[in-house]
Scaffold this motif. Sequence first.
Motif, PDB file in Angstrom:
ATOM      1  N   GLY A 270      -2.066  -3.245  -3.139  1.00  0.00           N
ATOM      2  CA  GLY A 270      -1.162  -4.741  -2.964  1.00  0.00           C
ATOM      3  C   GLY A 270       0.088  -4.615  -2.351  1.00  0.00           C
ATOM      4  O   GLY A 270       0.492  -5.293  -1.187  1.00  0.00           O
ATOM      5  N   GLY A 271       0.936  -3.408  -2.263  1.00  0.00           N
ATOM      6  CA  GLY A 271       1.307  -2.505  -1.183  1.00  0.00           C
ATOM      7  C   GLY A 271       3.094  -3.524  -2.099  1.00  0.00           C
ATOM      8  O   GLY A 271       4.078  -3.851  -1.308  1.00  0.00           O
ATOM      9  N   TRP A 272       2.727  -4.413  -3.195  1.00  0.00           N
ATOM     10  CA  TRP A 272       4.299  -3.932  -4.156  1.00  0.00           C
ATOM     11  C   TRP A 272       4.251  -2.930  -5.072  1.00  0.00           C
ATOM     12  O   TRP A 272       3.660  -2.294  -5.432  1.00  0.00           O
ATOM     13  CB  TRP A 272       4.439  -5.142  -4.916  1.00  0.00           C
ATOM     14  N   THR A 273       6.034  -3.321  -5.367  1.00  0.00           N
ATOM     15  CA  THR A 273       6.502  -1.876  -6.829  1.00  0.00           C
ATOM     16  C   THR A 273       5.547  -2.224  -7.738  1.00  0.00           C
ATOM     17  O   THR A 273       5.863  -4.146  -8.206  1.00  0.00           O
ATOM     18  CB  THR A 273       7.901  -1.274  -6.459  1.00  0.00           C
ATOM     19  N   TRP A 274       6.295  -1.656  -8.874  1.00  0.00           N
ATOM     20  CA  TRP A 274       5.665  -1.990 -10.622  1.00  0.00           C
ATOM     21  C   TRP A 274       6.344  -3.347 -10.593  1.00  0.00           C
ATOM     22  O   TRP A 274       7.581  -3.092 -10.344  1.00  0.00           O
ATOM     23  CB  TRP A 274       5.625  -1.255 -11.236  1.00  0.00           C
ATOM     24  N   LEU A 275       5.785  -3.765 -12.338  1.00  0.00           N
ATOM     25  CA  LEU A 275       6.531  -4.891 -12.256  1.00  0.00           C
ATOM     26  C   LEU A 275       6.510  -6.260 -11.333  1.00  0.00           C
ATOM     27  O   LEU A 275       7.161  -7.531 -12.058  1.00  0.00           O
ATOM     28  CB  LEU A 275       7.879  -4.033 -12.898  1.00  0.00           C
ATOM     29  N   SER A 276       6.498  -5.928 -10.284  1.00  0.00           N
ATOM     30  CA  SER A 276       6.006  -7.071  -8.956  1.00  0.00           C
ATOM     31  C   SER A 276       4.997  -7.003  -8.567  1.00  0.00           C
ATOM     32  O   SER A 276       4.263  -8.526  -8.193  1.00  0.00           O
ATOM     33  CB  SER A 276       7.157  -6.917  -7.950  1.00  0.00           C
ATOM     34  N   SER A 277       4.127  -6.319  -8.970  1.00  0.00           N
ATOM     35  CA  SER A 277       3.025  -6.151  -8.287  1.00  0.00           C
ATOM     36  C   SER A 277       2.036  -7.165  -8.656  1.00  0.00           C
ATOM     37  O   SER A 277       0.539  -7.543  -8.722  1.00  0.00           O
ATOM     38  CB  SER A 277       2.308  -5.246  -7.979  1.00  0.00           C
ATOM     39  N   GLU A 278       2.470  -6.914 -10.440  1.00  0.00           N
ATOM     40  CA  GLU A 278       1.095  -7.574 -11.085  1.00  0.00           C
ATOM     41  C   GLU A 278       0.591  -8.532 -11.478  1.00  0.00           C
ATOM     42  O   GLU A 278      -0.430  -9.004 -10.819  1.00  0.00           O
ATOM     43  CB  GLU A 278       1.444  -7.000 -12.585  1.00  0.00           C
ATOM     44  N   LEU A 339     -11.928   2.338  -3.414  1.00  0.00           N
ATOM     45  CA  LEU A 339     -10.539   2.147  -2.467  1.00  0.00           C
ATOM     46  C   LEU A 339      -9.810   2.300  -1.483  1.00  0.00           C
ATOM     47  O   LEU A 339      -9.386   1.244  -0.902  1.00  0.00           O
ATOM     48  CB  LEU A 339      -9.403   2.068  -3.946  1.00  0.00           C
ATOM     49  N   GLY A 340     -10.324   3.652  -1.238  1.00  0.00           N
ATOM     50  CA  GLY A 340      -9.312   3.653   0.433  1.00  0.00           C
ATOM     51  C   GLY A 340      -8.344   4.251  -0.247  1.00  0.00           C
ATOM     52  O   GLY A 340      -7.943   4.891  -1.423  1.00  0.00           O
ATOM     53  N   LYS A 341      -7.549   5.120   0.173  1.00  0.00           N
ATOM     54  CA  LYS A 341      -6.477   5.739   0.458  1.00  0.00           C
ATOM     55  C   LYS A 341      -5.223   5.312  -0.520  1.00  0.00           C
ATOM     56  O   LYS A 341      -4.968   3.343  -0.188  1.00  0.00           O
ATOM     57  CB  LYS A 341      -5.775   6.666   1.598  1.00  0.00           C
ATOM     58  N   PRO A 342      -4.848   5.136  -1.655  1.00  0.00           N
ATOM     59  CA  PRO A 342      -3.989   4.263  -1.975  1.00  0.00           C
ATOM     60  C   PRO A 342      -1.948   4.302  -1.162  1.00  0.00           C
ATOM     61  O   PRO A 342      -1.924   5.590  -0.730  1.00  0.00           O
ATOM     62  CB  PRO A 342      -2.946   4.774  -3.760  1.00  0.00           C
ATOM     63  N   LEU A 343      -1.259   3.291  -0.520  1.00  0.00           N
ATOM     64  CA  LEU A 343      -0.279   3.118  -0.282  1.00  0.00           C
ATOM     65  C   LEU A 343       0.774   4.069  -0.759  1.00  0.00           C
ATOM     66  O   LEU A 343       0.983   3.972  -2.020  1.00  0.00           O
ATOM     67  CB  LEU A 343       0.487   1.465  -0.460  1.00  0.00           C
ATOM     68  N   ARG A 344       1.356   4.408  -0.171  1.00  0.00           N
ATOM     69  CA  ARG A 344       2.778   5.683  -0.559  1.00  0.00           C
ATOM     70  C   ARG A 344       3.678   5.137  -0.935  1.00  0.00           C
ATOM     71  O   ARG A 344       4.041   3.686  -0.756  1.00  0.00           O
ATOM     72  CB  ARG A 344       2.990   6.386   0.177  1.00  0.00           C
ATOM     73  N   PRO A 345       4.738   5.358  -2.155  1.00  0.00           N
ATOM     74  CA  PRO A 345       5.526   4.889  -1.704  1.00  0.00           C
ATOM     75  C   PRO A 345       7.011   3.839  -1.104  1.00  0.00           C
ATOM     76  O   PRO A 345       7.503   2.911  -0.322  1.00  0.00           O
ATOM     77  CB  PRO A 345       6.909   5.527  -2.604  1.00  0.00           C
ATOM     78  N   GLU A 346       6.498   4.417   0.149  1.00  0.00           N
ATOM     79  CA  GLU A 346       7.768   3.673   1.434  1.00  0.00           C
ATOM     80  C   GLU A 346       6.724   3.091   2.040  1.00  0.00           C
ATOM     81  O   GLU A 346       7.309   2.536   2.749  1.00  0.00           O
ATOM     82  CB  GLU A 346       7.647   5.413   2.463  1.00  0.00           C
ATOM     83  N   GLN A 347       5.570   2.692   1.707  1.00  0.00           N
ATOM     84  CA  GLN A 347       4.691   1.297   2.397  1.00  0.00           C
ATOM     85  C   GLN A 347       4.907   0.442   1.322  1.00  0.00           C
ATOM     86  O   GLN A 347       4.589  -0.465   2.506  1.00  0.00           O
ATOM     87  CB  GLN A 347       3.377   1.970   2.485  1.00  0.00           C
TER      88      GLN A 347
END
Length: 723
Positions: A270-278, A339-347
């Motif tokens: 989704g492109g959000w950090t943990w605790l904001s993505s769920e 799923l394709g490659k995961p988004l990296r933390p900087e993305q």
Amino acid sequence: MEAQKLRVGPRHPRLGAAGSRLARWLTRKSMGRVGFHELGSGFANTRMAQVRNKLSRGETVYLAGLGLPGTHNSGVSLVEVTQAHGPRLILNNEEERFSGNKHTTEYPAKSVDAMVATLRGMGRDIADIDAWLTSWDYFALAGMLARSMIEEAPQSLMLARVADATAFDRRRLDQMTRSPKILARQLGLAERVPLICMPHHGNHAWFSFAASPFADDGEPVAVAVLDGTGDLGSVSLYSVESGAMRLLYCNDSMFDSLGMYYSVVSSTQGGWTWLSSEGRYMGAAAWGDMNRASNPYYSRLKHVLHLGSNGEIWLNRAMANWYYDPSFKPYKAPLIEILGKPLRPEQLWNPDAMLRVEDIKHRPDTQDRLDKAAATQLVLEDAMIHVVDHLLRTTGAHRLVLTGGVALNAIGNMRLLEHFDEAWFEKNQHRKARLHLWVPPVPGDPGVVIGAAWQFAQLAGASRGAPMTHAFYCGAPPTKADIVAVLEADDVASERIGNISTAEGRDDIADLMAYMVSRSGVVAIYQGAAETGPRALGHRSILANPCDAQARERLNERVKYREAIRPLAPMATLEAAQQYFELLPGASDADYNAYNYMVLTAHSKPGARDKIPAVIHADGTGRIQIVREADDPLVYAYLKAMGRRVGVEMSVNTSFNVAGPIAQTPQQAIDTLRRSKGLDAVLMVADDGTVHAAWHGGERDSGRFRNWFADWKAASASSQPNR
């Protein structure tokens, strides 16, 4: 899936277990010297005996629960306990509300200060607190962290270098070990404050059960804690009979975790950090293909979780890497193929990377991404059903308390009620029954500080206490002086508009609110103590017209500045909720109390979307909040006024915040108004009932509030505010 592509459990379980035992022993030696005590230790037993004796003498006991630095959602609770009435929650202060840092892991200094002020306002003081309890068993937690870093060695040793790998902030764990000394300094005490460590999942379970509407009638109640992780594991199952709770199972793993599964996938897809993505990803799932037969990803993705015997959930370590690198390389090749490659933390939080339903017309990958979200949700629901199926068969229960962070998945909660119907019970338990479900308003970690005090009280022999009917326990009601002080700002216009301390004054303000909302106004209500938990329920809420088809777009774009994939919730009287939604009989306990807290969705009835389009999500559901007059007289009166103004006793309700925690203080309320260009007014209610309206001043003043207020007064001579 080919057999070689399934691997469950760690490579070195015995080595991990040995490391866990060693870590617990070392922690017992080190933390015991600085003020931490295990449950069952000599100190804890002595303190519990003292509490038990006070209760037996008819005295009142005060217990404080602490969420310490290093774990998310730090804070403090205060619980009053008597033998006659059991525990009673006085407050649950969440540090994020005072600091402005969402899901903060910092030491809860402001929350403790606010608790002390409340205690002294009651005529009590620090010396009256009989025990300080922590929301984690740090001895067990040290053991689990050690086991997790060793059991997949050498790869899992990488976890020691990842500060936020498992929702722990490694940078603040050292501060956690100094908390007894820091707390003593803050409270002006000469000696360290001794802290008793309470088991994390026990805290979830005890509070959630005790606050439920289920009676202690000798029939079993099942309790499922489905979490990101606890201090022993991520899934814990309990049975309660005649007031006694028994642990049936704990999976002893932080990686065979439904919470971690959903957090990792929702973040990296989704492109959000943990605790904001769920929550965002759950909203996105409704836009995807939620049919297991036709979803293009579900049949392959479901193998990332292995549903084992006896209700067990196992991460398929042949597909996923998050047992040693959840941030940078969470997928193995088979999962990348799906799923394709995961988004990296900087993305993360990059607008070009985030999932946006608005892009569906001009980005060809958007529908695929939404279908992946739907598949992720379906796999979670399968796992939830699998765990609960085993628990109900094992206990013979038909009542379930669901808690832990996963219980915030309101769609999954609804699926449980739909799945475990009368046909299931007839087939599997040979009786006429159906699942009855209750989820507390704070199933996640903001609730475990309450649970720490509740669990200690139960172990000390206290009675259960009264069930919760509302969640207004965070902080203290704002005073008139506090409100007036923040309204002196040059860029804010304001006016005293009434007083709700009388029924007539309350009904006037409620009608004014409905008048503005019925004219496409967007109004925030700020009153009393704040809600505890992640949902605003009428004390820190933004309100809009559910009948206005443009309300969702207006709120998301001009008020909240958030993604269009996220639904708006319907706040309603019970009668309106029953009129427009299919309230399931499995949630009917205490007159549909399970729908009070926005933790359970319901399908809308035919024609509902035409009447209340703003609160019907893409899949035809709404995350309902039922409001009771006894719990919130002002909001209930507002909903009744909405019935007169727009024909339905319902409102849009979304939290009073913009890209941060829900507004806690009067200053935060005005700051939120400043940030939100589409918010017409904030109605601020003081502890004496005085109501002030605040709106954008100077060049930002649209004139909307002033015109509405003047028109309303002119048209409602018989219901003028008490000025």
